[in-house]
Design an enzyme around this catalytic site. Sequence first.
Site, PDB file in Angstrom:
ATOM      1  CE  LYS A 160      -3.771   1.330   2.587  1.00  0.00           C
ATOM      2  NZ  LYS A 160      -5.131   1.598   4.251  1.00  0.00           N
TER       3      LYS A 160
ATOM      4  CB  SER B  36      -8.551   3.281   3.220  1.00  0.00           C
ATOM      5  OG  SER B  36      -7.153   2.545   4.728  1.00  0.00           O
TER       6      SER B  36
ATOM      7  CB  SER C  41      -8.119   0.142   6.241  1.00  0.00           C
ATOM      8  OG  SER C  41      -8.948   1.346   6.849  1.00  0.00           O
TER       9      SER C  41
END
Length: 517
Positions: free
Chosen positions: A97, A192, A216
Amino acid sequence: MIPITETMASSSTGQTPLNLLIATAGDLQRELSSGKLTSVDLVNACLDQIDQHDGYLHAMISKAPRTSLIEQAQKLDKERKSNEIRSKLHGIPILIKDNIATLPELHMDTTAGSLALVGSKPKHHATIVTRLLDAGAIIIGKASLSELSFYKGSASNCGWSAVGGQGQSAYVRGGFRPDDTFVGHSKNPGGSSSGSAIGVAAGYAPISIGTETSGSLILPAGRAALYTVKPTISIVPQEGIVPVTALCDSAGPMTKSVEDLANLMDILVNPVKTKIPTGGYISAVTAAWEGLRIGTLDPDKSKFTEFECKSEPAAEMQMKTETLSAYAKLRHLATSFHENVSLISDSEFEIEGESCLRLLFGYGFKREFEAYLEHIEDSKIHSLEDLIQFNKDNAETELPPQNPRQDILERASSLEDDPDRYRVLLEHARSIGRDRGIDETFKKYDINVLVGPAEGSLTKFAAAAGYPIATLPLGYLDFNGRPHALAAIAAAHQEPILIQLQSAWEGSFPARKPPLL
């Protein structure tokens, strides 16, 4: 060499090519070990997959140059020929990420999706990046995310950032529906850690790393038919990760198999911070139901609110039906089983009409975000106030009509340090999450795992308690093909129980289906 493709078809040599949409890191490692495949082959195939599909999916913010990745792969292939195998991820491509810091030598920015951080240069790799590189994993790219890990503006679309654009589900065609709620059923990939999930589902890499503060990892993994676990807070090093709050933040793996998840956990987790099983987390991949004492939540009482997820009656009825069917199966598999166990309402997190978790995040964010900024160079911003002003100055791209708010940042900026208030909020969160929440339910029913919808309140309890939570992929919605999942939570440091449950689930429930790209 076995050819690599995203579709299963016979090659001219009669060999069956590896399907990037299906192949796990374990599958690929076995092919590498047999000499049928090289890491150079894998890197080229994964980059080709990204080039073919990411113009639509927007799962990537950046990828390393092909020449640099090939050099890394060649080095790892040479080590393999000399029988110098670093780990079970030796020579395996991975996505991380884009809130996880990497040095400029990897030729990728660390932006957290914000244009304000484009070009900034971390002084150090994030600790988990060093662990992955030492293990021989090849970081081929940085995955997209909800900007600043969804800590920017209220009700922003999951998977959107100013740098990466709008991430799209690999399972649902037709583009993101702008009139949906921010975690709606239609085409929303969840966030997310959206890109980390989309990328694995789309065959960009067999494994990825995301992060979670509250939901997330669980939501996007569940919507991509992937296994994930948010570990107990603090056992995975967070140094070098753009934060929301250390109270609730954790990095975690996203994988198509439980074997891969366990192998990643063996690399990510700091053994000083917890008790790792003898033989590592992979030793928990037993496929055994013995010892699993499971309680399940009423799906009607633990799902998203209408504000969070716009109602789709047919989808919700299917999710409920399949959830109850899974519960019925668990009743006959688990050592003990209790259906519709009681758990304190998540409304109890509220203090004076506002979630204590939301307030805690606000009190922690400014301090921790600015501490992160101290460890980067060539940054356009040096404080939270600088970030807010940057967004105003670049409103056309940072505050566009479809995602115009930064009220969460502004609220965090306005909160004055108040240690006494912070202590009250933290005690309340821990009381509801642990003492009166998960711990009380576990004790009342003598269970060691609590299972409920992944798209609901369980992630709030995991955040408040700091306890581990994991996905159990379940089914695919008839109306659009999007996956859905259950979530399972255990007590602190009980990741082995969750991994055992995931491996038992994997062996007892239907195999995951890849997207039809």
